[in-house]
Write a protein that holds these residues in place. Structure first.
Motif, PDB file in Angstrom:
ATOM      1  N   THR A 101      52.220  48.254  32.036  1.00 15.26           N
ATOM      2  CA  THR A 101      52.957  46.993  32.081  1.00 15.26           C
ATOM      3  C   THR A 101      52.167  45.799  31.554  1.00 15.26           C
ATOM      4  N   ALA A 102      50.894  46.015  31.212  1.00 17.84           N
ATOM      5  CA  ALA A 102      50.044  44.892  30.801  1.00 17.84           C
ATOM      6  C   ALA A 102      50.523  44.221  29.524  1.00 17.84           C
ATOM      7  N   VAL A 103      51.267  44.953  28.676  1.00 16.40           N
ATOM      8  CA  VAL A 103      51.718  44.383  27.410  1.00 16.40           C
ATOM      9  C   VAL A 103      53.102  43.742  27.505  1.00 16.40           C
ATOM     10  N   ARG A 104      53.674  43.678  28.689  1.00 13.58           N
ATOM     11  CA  ARG A 104      54.975  43.035  28.830  1.00 13.58           C
ATOM     12  C   ARG A 104      54.894  41.562  28.415  1.00 13.58           C
ATOM     13  N   PRO A 105      55.984  41.003  27.907  1.00 12.43           N
ATOM     14  CA  PRO A 105      55.932  39.663  27.299  1.00 12.43           C
ATOM     15  C   PRO A 105      55.364  38.562  28.179  1.00 12.43           C
ATOM     16  N   VAL A 106      55.748  38.507  29.454  1.00 16.22           N
ATOM     17  CA  VAL A 106      55.233  37.443  30.323  1.00 16.22           C
ATOM     18  C   VAL A 106      53.794  37.745  30.730  1.00 16.22           C
ATOM     19  N   ALA A 107      53.514  38.980  31.107  1.00 15.54           N
ATOM     20  CA  ALA A 107      52.158  39.349  31.534  1.00 15.54           C
ATOM     21  C   ALA A 107      51.141  39.123  30.428  1.00 15.54           C
ATOM     22  N   SER A 108      51.535  39.378  29.194  1.00 13.60           N
ATOM     23  CA  SER A 108      50.614  39.220  28.069  1.00 13.60           C
ATOM     24  C   SER A 108      50.548  37.787  27.566  1.00 13.60           C
ATOM     25  N   GLY A 109      51.471  36.932  28.017  1.00 10.48           N
ATOM     26  CA  GLY A 109      51.466  35.540  27.598  1.00 10.48           C
ATOM     27  C   GLY A 109      52.269  35.251  26.347  1.00 10.48           C
ATOM     28  N   ARG A 110      52.948  36.267  25.789  1.00  5.58           N
ATOM     29  CA  ARG A 110      53.720  36.032  24.577  1.00  5.58           C
ATOM     30  C   ARG A 110      54.980  35.214  24.851  1.00  5.58           C
ATOM     31  N   VAL A 111      55.495  35.273  26.078  1.00  9.50           N
ATOM     32  CA  VAL A 111      56.636  34.453  26.491  1.00  9.50           C
ATOM     33  C   VAL A 111      56.183  33.595  27.661  1.00  9.50           C
ATOM     34  N   SER A 112      56.387  32.300  27.570  1.00 12.48           N
ATOM     35  CA  SER A 112      55.962  31.395  28.635  1.00 12.48           C
ATOM     36  C   SER A 112      56.884  31.522  29.841  1.00 12.48           C
ATOM     37  N   LEU A 113      56.418  31.069  30.986  1.00 11.56           N
ATOM     38  CA  LEU A 113      57.243  31.112  32.191  1.00 11.56           C
ATOM     39  C   LEU A 113      58.497  30.259  32.024  1.00 11.56           C
ATOM     40  N   ARG A 114      58.371  29.116  31.383  1.00 13.31           N
ATOM     41  CA  ARG A 114      59.541  28.245  31.174  1.00 13.31           C
ATOM     42  C   ARG A 114      60.590  28.945  30.313  1.00 13.31           C
ATOM     43  N   ALA A 115      60.152  29.578  29.242  1.00 14.56           N
ATOM     44  CA  ALA A 115      61.086  30.298  28.376  1.00 14.56           C
ATOM     45  C   ALA A 115      61.718  31.469  29.116  1.00 14.56           C
ATOM     46  N   ALA A 116      60.931  32.147  29.950  1.00 13.02           N
ATOM     47  CA  ALA A 116      61.467  33.274  30.717  1.00 13.02           C
ATOM     48  C   ALA A 116      62.542  32.813  31.698  1.00 13.02           C
ATOM     49  N   TRP A 117      62.314  31.687  32.372  1.00 14.31           N
ATOM     50  CA  TRP A 117      63.322  31.155  33.289  1.00 14.31           C
ATOM     51  C   TRP A 117      64.603  30.769  32.542  1.00 14.31           C
ATOM     52  N   THR A 118      64.469  30.214  31.352  1.00 16.91           N
ATOM     53  CA  THR A 118      65.644  29.859  30.555  1.00 16.91           C
ATOM     54  C   THR A 118      66.444  31.092  30.170  1.00 16.91           C
ATOM     55  N   TRP A 119      65.747  32.138  29.737  1.00 12.28           N
ATOM     56  CA  TRP A 119      66.395  33.397  29.380  1.00 12.28           C
ATOM     57  C   TRP A 119      67.085  34.012  30.594  1.00 12.28           C
ATOM     58  N   LEU A 120      66.455  33.883  31.743  1.00 14.08           N
ATOM     59  CA  LEU A 120      67.059  34.378  32.984  1.00 14.08           C
ATOM     60  C   LEU A 120      68.393  33.678  33.256  1.00 14.08           C
ATOM     61  N   LEU A 121      68.448  32.376  33.077  1.00 15.00           N
ATOM     62  CA  LEU A 121      69.683  31.622  33.314  1.00 15.00           C
ATOM     63  C   LEU A 121      70.783  32.020  32.325  1.00 15.00           C
ATOM     64  N   VAL A 122      70.406  32.297  31.082  1.00 17.90           N
ATOM     65  CA  VAL A 122      71.394  32.734  30.089  1.00 17.90           C
ATOM     66  C   VAL A 122      72.026  34.053  30.522  1.00 17.90           C
ATOM     67  N   LEU A 123      71.200  34.995  30.943  1.00 17.60           N
ATOM     68  CA  LEU A 123      71.711  36.292  31.382  1.00 17.60           C
ATOM     69  C   LEU A 123      72.578  36.155  32.628  1.00 17.60           C
ATOM     70  N   CYS A 124      72.184  35.272  33.536  1.00 17.80           N
ATOM     71  CA  CYS A 124      72.981  35.047  34.745  1.00 17.80           C
ATOM     72  C   CYS A 124      74.334  34.427  34.412  1.00 17.80           C
ATOM     73  N   ALA A 125      74.387  33.626  33.353  1.00 16.83           N
ATOM     74  CA  ALA A 125      75.655  33.038  32.931  1.00 16.83           C
ATOM     75  C   ALA A 125      76.628  34.121  32.472  1.00 16.83           C
ATOM     76  N   VAL A 126      76.099  35.140  31.791  1.00 20.12           N
ATOM     77  CA  VAL A 126      76.943  36.275  31.411  1.00 20.12           C
ATOM     78  C   VAL A 126      77.428  37.010  32.660  1.00 20.12           C
ATOM     79  N   GLY A 127      76.522  37.168  33.616  1.00 19.40           N
ATOM     80  CA  GLY A 127      76.911  37.802  34.871  1.00 19.40           C
ATOM     81  C   GLY A 127      77.994  37.020  35.597  1.00 19.40           C
ATOM     82  N   LEU A 128      77.915  35.704  35.555  1.00 21.53           N
ATOM     83  CA  LEU A 128      78.937  34.859  36.180  1.00 21.53           C
ATOM     84  C   LEU A 128      80.291  35.058  35.512  1.00 21.53           C
ATOM     85  N   LEU A 129      80.300  35.173  34.198  1.00 20.81           N
ATOM     86  CA  LEU A 129      81.551  35.428  33.472  1.00 20.81           C
ATOM     87  C   LEU A 129      82.202  36.717  33.955  1.00 20.81           C
TER      88      LEU A 129
END
Length: 300
Positions: A92-120
């Motif tokens: 799991t060390a190469v996962r995007p957040v763990a490796s730093g390739r995706v920032s925590l802020r960007a990850a939270w934004t992506w999470l909200l986008v996916l949750c919006a689809v779930g809400l639909l």
């Protein structure tokens, strides 16, 4: 590219075709590993089809979309919470957040986008099913912390990842809660079995960094434990069928799934890293076999 694809990715080529700016977000939501959303989706189909409401293809497709989106959201949330632990585990060390390739802020934004689809998707359900679906949020939020406080995080995942069974049932009907409960129990033990198999891949690293799992807890008895979980799953599913239709013939519909579970347990080799992953992935077909049984028993 190989250093940006997780070792157990199923569709490296498809993810690799994405632009570099999008690839890490696809990996973060595990779009390269569809087995996860199949495992989340199948209990939804079990609930819909055992309810006796017919094929209900439109609802099935909505639930499939919801499974893809919410499995992705769950993975993003899990990676945000587990970033520090993931850095200490080889797989799991190469996962995007763990490796730093995706920032925590960007990850939270992506999470909200996916949750919006779930809400639909949520808005397509009856209000009773909506309430049941929302009831899973606390369980989902707590799951990433279970591996730190209990040797049985797979049990918590069993509650979370099979919540689609009562959601699917309540989307179609609000009675016969005894049948729904037995179906949910069958899905729970199914998840306990396949996630214990999955956890076998990380036993050494988990032990070193203090992550707990049923695979570690069961130790040398892991094959027996997996066999017991699958046996309990079949027993609960059989109970659900019997409560719905007290007919021994209906139970025959479970034979293909039971045989598949028996094959997994009997051929499981904890010492072979590839073997548990293959057995784990084969549960997409096991879930389909149970779904077919539910369709036949619920609607024949």
């Amino acid at each position: 590219m190989t250093d940006t694809i997780t070792p157990d990715s199923e569709h490296r080529g498809l993810v690799g075709l994405l632009p570099a700016s999008l690839r890490d977000y696809a990996l973060l939501a595990r779009f390269d590993r569809p087995i996860g959303w199949w495992l989340l989706f199948w209990p939804c189909a079990w609930g819909v089809w055992l309810s006796g409401a017919g094929l209900q293809w439109q609802m099935i497709l909505w639930l499939l979309l919801g499974s893809i989106a919410m499995r992705g959201a769950g993975c993003v949330y899990n990676d945000i919470v587990d970033a520090d632990l993931d850095r200490q585990v080889a797989r799991t060390a190469v996962r995007p957040v763990a490796s730093g390739r995706v920032s925590l802020r960007a990850a939270w934004t992506w999470l909200l986008v996916l949750c919006a689809v779930g809400l639909l998707v949520l808005l397509q359900l009856r209000w009773e099913a909506q309430l049941v679906a929302l009831g899973s949020l606390a369980l989902v939020a707590a799951y990433p912390f279970m591996k730190r406080i209990t040797h049985w995080p797979q049990a918590w995942l069993g509650l979370v990842f099979t919540w689609g069974a009562p959601v699917g049932w309540m989307a179609m009907r609000g009675d016969r809660l005894d049948v729904m409960a037995a179906l949910y129990a069958g899905a729970f033990f199914w998840c306990m079995a396949y996630d214990t198999i999955y956890a076998l891949q990380d036993r050494e690293d988990d032990a070193l960094v203090g992550i707990r799992s049923s695979a570690l807890r069961l130790g040398d008895h892991v094959k027996l434990g997996v066999s017991g979980f699958y046996a309990a799953s079949v027993a609960c599913l059989a109970l659900a069928f019997w409560l719905l239709r007290a007919d021994w013939v209906a139970l025959l519909a479970l034979i293909p799934a039971a045989a598949h579970f028996a094959w997994q347990a009997s051929t499981l080799d904890p010492a072979d890293g590839r073997n548990p992953l293959e057995r784990f992935r084969s549960n997409r077909w096991a879930g389909a076999l149970v779904a077919a049984a539910c369709l036949v028993v619920g609607n024949a």
